[in-house]
Design a protein around this motif. Sequence first.
Motif, PDB file in Angstrom:
ATOM      1  N   ALA A 159     -15.995  18.834  57.363  1.00 34.82           N
ATOM      2  CA  ALA A 159     -16.956  17.839  57.870  1.00 34.82           C
ATOM      3  C   ALA A 159     -16.468  16.454  57.458  1.00 34.82           C
ATOM      4  CB  ALA A 159     -18.337  18.099  57.276  1.00 34.82           C
ATOM      5  N   MET A 160     -16.504  15.528  58.414  1.00 35.59           N
ATOM      6  CA  MET A 160     -16.049  14.159  58.135  1.00 35.59           C
ATOM      7  C   MET A 160     -17.078  13.167  58.655  1.00 35.59           C
ATOM      8  SD  MET A 160     -12.096  14.462  59.371  1.00 35.59           S
ATOM      9  CE  MET A 160     -12.373  15.714  60.609  1.00 35.59           C
ATOM     10  N   LEU A 161     -17.293  12.149  57.870  1.00 39.82           N
ATOM     11  CA  LEU A 161     -18.164  11.076  58.334  1.00 39.82           C
ATOM     12  C   LEU A 161     -17.275   9.936  58.797  1.00 39.82           C
ATOM     13  CD1 LEU A 161     -21.209  10.793  58.445  1.00 39.82           C
ATOM     14  CD2 LEU A 161     -21.080   9.470  56.323  1.00 39.82           C
ATOM     15  N   ILE A 162     -17.440   9.546  60.066  1.00 35.74           N
ATOM     16  CA  ILE A 162     -16.626   8.458  60.622  1.00 35.74           C
ATOM     17  C   ILE A 162     -17.495   7.193  60.667  1.00 35.74           C
ATOM     18  CG2 ILE A 162     -15.255   7.703  62.616  1.00 35.74           C
ATOM     19  CD1 ILE A 162     -14.161  10.266  61.236  1.00 35.74           C
ATOM     20  N   SER A 163     -16.955   6.115  60.108  1.00 33.38           N
ATOM     21  CA  SER A 163     -17.766   4.887  60.014  1.00 33.38           C
ATOM     22  C   SER A 163     -16.872   3.655  60.086  1.00 33.38           C
ATOM     23  CB  SER A 163     -18.522   4.874  58.674  1.00 33.38           C
ATOM     24  OG  SER A 163     -17.616   4.592  57.628  1.00 33.38           O
ATOM     25  N   THR A 164     -17.508   2.505  60.178  1.00 31.97           N
ATOM     26  CA  THR A 164     -16.762   1.253  59.994  1.00 31.97           C
ATOM     27  C   THR A 164     -16.558   1.068  58.493  1.00 31.97           C
ATOM     28  OG1 THR A 164     -18.860   0.065  59.977  1.00 31.97           O
ATOM     29  CG2 THR A 164     -17.669   0.134  62.072  1.00 31.97           C
ATOM     30  N   ASN A 165     -15.572   0.250  58.139  1.00 31.53           N
ATOM     31  CA  ASN A 165     -15.218   0.006  56.730  1.00 31.53           C
ATOM     32  C   ASN A 165     -15.233   1.304  55.912  1.00 31.53           C
ATOM     33  OD1 ASN A 165     -15.122  -2.763  57.345  1.00 31.53           O
ATOM     34  ND2 ASN A 165     -17.355  -2.847  57.177  1.00 31.53           N
ATOM     35  N   PRO A 166     -14.450   2.304  56.330  1.00 29.29           N
ATOM     36  CA  PRO A 166     -14.487   3.617  55.673  1.00 29.29           C
ATOM     37  C   PRO A 166     -13.943   3.550  54.245  1.00 29.29           C
ATOM     38  CG  PRO A 166     -12.599   3.486  57.133  1.00 29.29           C
ATOM     39  CD  PRO A 166     -13.399   2.233  57.368  1.00 29.29           C
ATOM     40  N   ARG A 167     -14.404   4.482  53.399  1.00 28.73           N
ATOM     41  CA  ARG A 167     -13.974   4.472  51.997  1.00 28.73           C
ATOM     42  C   ARG A 167     -12.762   5.353  51.719  1.00 28.73           C
ATOM     43  NH1 ARG A 167     -19.005   6.555  49.329  1.00 28.73           N
ATOM     44  NH2 ARG A 167     -19.049   7.653  51.323  1.00 28.73           N
ATOM     45  N   LEU A 168     -12.335   6.171  52.716  1.00 30.96           N
ATOM     46  CA  LEU A 168     -11.196   7.069  52.460  1.00 30.96           C
ATOM     47  C   LEU A 168      -9.936   6.682  53.242  1.00 30.96           C
ATOM     48  CD1 LEU A 168     -12.948  10.580  52.465  1.00 30.96           C
ATOM     49  CD2 LEU A 168     -12.266   9.218  50.493  1.00 30.96           C
ATOM     50  N   VAL A 169     -10.006   6.770  54.563  1.00 36.71           N
ATOM     51  CA  VAL A 169      -8.806   6.521  55.383  1.00 36.71           C
ATOM     52  C   VAL A 169      -9.175   5.660  56.594  1.00 36.71           C
ATOM     53  CG1 VAL A 169      -6.952   7.582  56.746  1.00 36.71           C
ATOM     54  CG2 VAL A 169      -7.820   8.779  54.723  1.00 36.71           C
ATOM     55  N   GLU A 170      -8.478   4.527  56.729  1.00 30.64           N
ATOM     56  CA  GLU A 170      -8.636   3.704  57.946  1.00 30.64           C
ATOM     57  C   GLU A 170      -7.713   4.269  59.007  1.00 30.64           C
ATOM     58  OE1 GLU A 170      -9.494  -0.521  55.611  1.00 30.64           O
ATOM     59  OE2 GLU A 170      -7.592  -0.220  56.688  1.00 30.64           O
ATOM     60  N   ILE A 171      -8.245   4.479  60.202  1.00 30.04           N
ATOM     61  CA  ILE A 171      -7.438   5.064  61.271  1.00 30.04           C
ATOM     62  C   ILE A 171      -6.991   3.969  62.230  1.00 30.04           C
ATOM     63  CG2 ILE A 171      -7.468   6.679  63.215  1.00 30.04           C
ATOM     64  CD1 ILE A 171      -9.202   8.485  61.518  1.00 30.04           C
ATOM     65  N   ASP A 172      -5.668   3.940  62.484  1.00 27.27           N
ATOM     66  CA  ASP A 172      -5.107   2.925  63.386  1.00 27.27           C
ATOM     67  C   ASP A 172      -5.419   3.277  64.839  1.00 27.27           C
ATOM     68  OD1 ASP A 172      -3.931   1.708  61.145  1.00 27.27           O
ATOM     69  OD2 ASP A 172      -2.185   3.039  61.276  1.00 27.27           O
ATOM     70  N   PRO A 173      -5.547   2.244  65.705  1.00 24.06           N
ATOM     71  CA  PRO A 173      -5.893   2.532  67.113  1.00 24.06           C
ATOM     72  C   PRO A 173      -4.734   3.130  67.920  1.00 24.06           C
ATOM     73  CG  PRO A 173      -5.717   0.152  66.742  1.00 24.06           C
ATOM     74  CD  PRO A 173      -5.551   0.804  65.413  1.00 24.06           C
ATOM     75  N   GLU A 174      -3.485   2.950  67.482  1.00 23.08           N
ATOM     76  CA  GLU A 174      -2.349   3.428  68.280  1.00 23.08           C
ATOM     77  C   GLU A 174      -2.194   4.950  68.138  1.00 23.08           C
ATOM     78  OE1 GLU A 174      -2.040   1.073  65.879  1.00 23.08           O
ATOM     79  OE2 GLU A 174      -1.967  -0.728  67.132  1.00 23.08           O
ATOM     80  N   VAL A 175      -2.032   5.629  69.264  1.00 26.54           N
ATOM     81  CA  VAL A 175      -1.815   7.089  69.231  1.00 26.54           C
ATOM     82  C   VAL A 175      -0.709   7.454  70.206  1.00 26.54           C
ATOM     83  CG1 VAL A 175      -4.225   7.610  68.671  1.00 26.54           C
ATOM     84  CG2 VAL A 175      -3.495   7.642  71.045  1.00 26.54           C
ATOM     85  N   GLY A 176      -0.061   8.586  69.936  1.00 27.81           N
ATOM     86  CA  GLY A 176       0.916   9.143  70.879  1.00 27.81           C
ATOM     87  C   GLY A 176       0.438  10.510  71.312  1.00 27.81           C
ATOM     88  N   ASN A 177       0.434  10.756  72.631  1.00 26.05           N
ATOM     89  CA  ASN A 177      -0.087  12.040  73.134  1.00 26.05           C
ATOM     90  C   ASN A 177       0.972  12.815  73.900  1.00 26.05           C
ATOM     91  OD1 ASN A 177      -2.951  10.268  73.323  1.00 26.05           O
ATOM     92  ND2 ASN A 177      -3.068  12.342  72.514  1.00 26.05           N
ATOM     93  N   TYR A 178       0.765  14.123  73.970  1.00 23.50           N
ATOM     94  CA  TYR A 178       1.616  14.965  74.821  1.00 23.50           C
ATOM     95  C   TYR A 178       0.775  16.144  75.312  1.00 23.50           C
ATOM     96  CZ  TYR A 178       5.297  17.935  76.578  1.00 23.50           C
ATOM     97  OH  TYR A 178       6.065  18.708  77.399  1.00 23.50           O
TER      98      TYR A 178
END
Length: 388
Positions: A159-178
Amino acid sequence: MSVGIDEISFYTSNYFLDLRTLADVQKIESGKYYQGIWQERMSMAAPDEDVVTMAANAANPLIDRVGTDTIGTLLFATETGIDQSKAAGVYVHRLLGLNSNCRVVELKQACYSATAAVQMACALVARQPNKKVLVIASDVARYDLDTSGEATQGCGAVAMLISTNPRLVEIDPEVGNYTEDVMDFWRPNYRTTAIVDGKYSTKIYLKSLKHAWENFVEVSSLAFNDFSHFCYHLPFSRMAEKAHKHLAKVNKVGLSLDQIEQQVEDTLHYNRVIGNSYTASMYIGLTSLLENCKDNLAGQKVGFFSYGSGCVAEFFSGTVVPGYEQCLHTLTHKNMLDARREVTYDEYLTLYHYPDPRDGEHHDIPESTTGRYRLAAISGHKREYVIC
Ligand code: CAA
């Protein structure tokens, strides 16, 4: 404004089979599992556990800490769905006491869908910064007995809580898909176990990694050497080593065995003793890294490779937030894993074959899990969950 993972917590069943036991019965060397695929144990779900109870158990410590007030959405990722229509997350919504204004939906694309959920959650919280999204990934990995996949079973939820100003890991907007339409692993609706072309699935995993990475570097300024650690989807722990060597080769980077170990080993501690948890596995790997890495990870870049057979793959990146170590649930996880009970081979078979009643009659399910939430009965084709 940054977005990302603010809380993370996982759950697995209180039963496990040691793969030495399986090897003994199969009359093969346990080295094939311990050294060959880096798996030692696999969790076996109790008869009164399923993706709903595991999900609620995974989220419980997180809800205890942050409450339910700000959670506006619950995204439930699974490939072990219990209903073709109703989202499993709706049961979890009640068990956790979430607000009735919280929306709930289920996502599916093999082991990848938790990553789709995380990305959608990041977009949602960017749009409504005062709200948080609860992402839960929950699965039971099951293959036919006496197949090469049997040793790579397992079960778990994260279970993960996704929020602004997160306390664990900031996720970058760039992604690569296949994405590619392939048949490496699938489970038609009428089957309880997956069908898999094992060697082919591993090849497609590596091919997807290369393509997702190439797509990632087209949009990101980051290069291979900018990452301190890599979290891979973990169908079995050694897959991380195979993937990491492959990615280094694609990037024409020579890595020593020590460097490979340093960049992936800490993501594997929990997976080695839980087994495959499909959608949850990469994020249980992240939890393992955050909770077990002796170095301070603050400010470090982590690369994530999420793979779902069939197939959809994604490479993305994140930065560990200073102070992260104060926001973990390390002791809860260690105590849970320490308290598990080893089962004999016969007990494993009993758990494996435990009946899944489909006749619409009333069936009480004996109390077996040590988790807080359990499936107490199936009656009139309805699943009845209780809080213990
Ligand atoms: N001591 C040490 N090592 C040993 C050994 C021993 N006594 N005996 C064998 N080994 C080694 C082998 O040499 C081999 O190593 P390499 O990979 O370096 O060649 C390793 O142990 C595994 O042995 P095999 O290749 O013979 O194993 P297998 O073919 O029976 O099964 C598998 C391997 C195909 C991965 C099988 O476990 C499987 O089908 N698993 C399910 C599918 C899967 O996990 N696919 C992964 C990609 S798909 C995905 O990621 C989605 C998902 O979650 C399922």
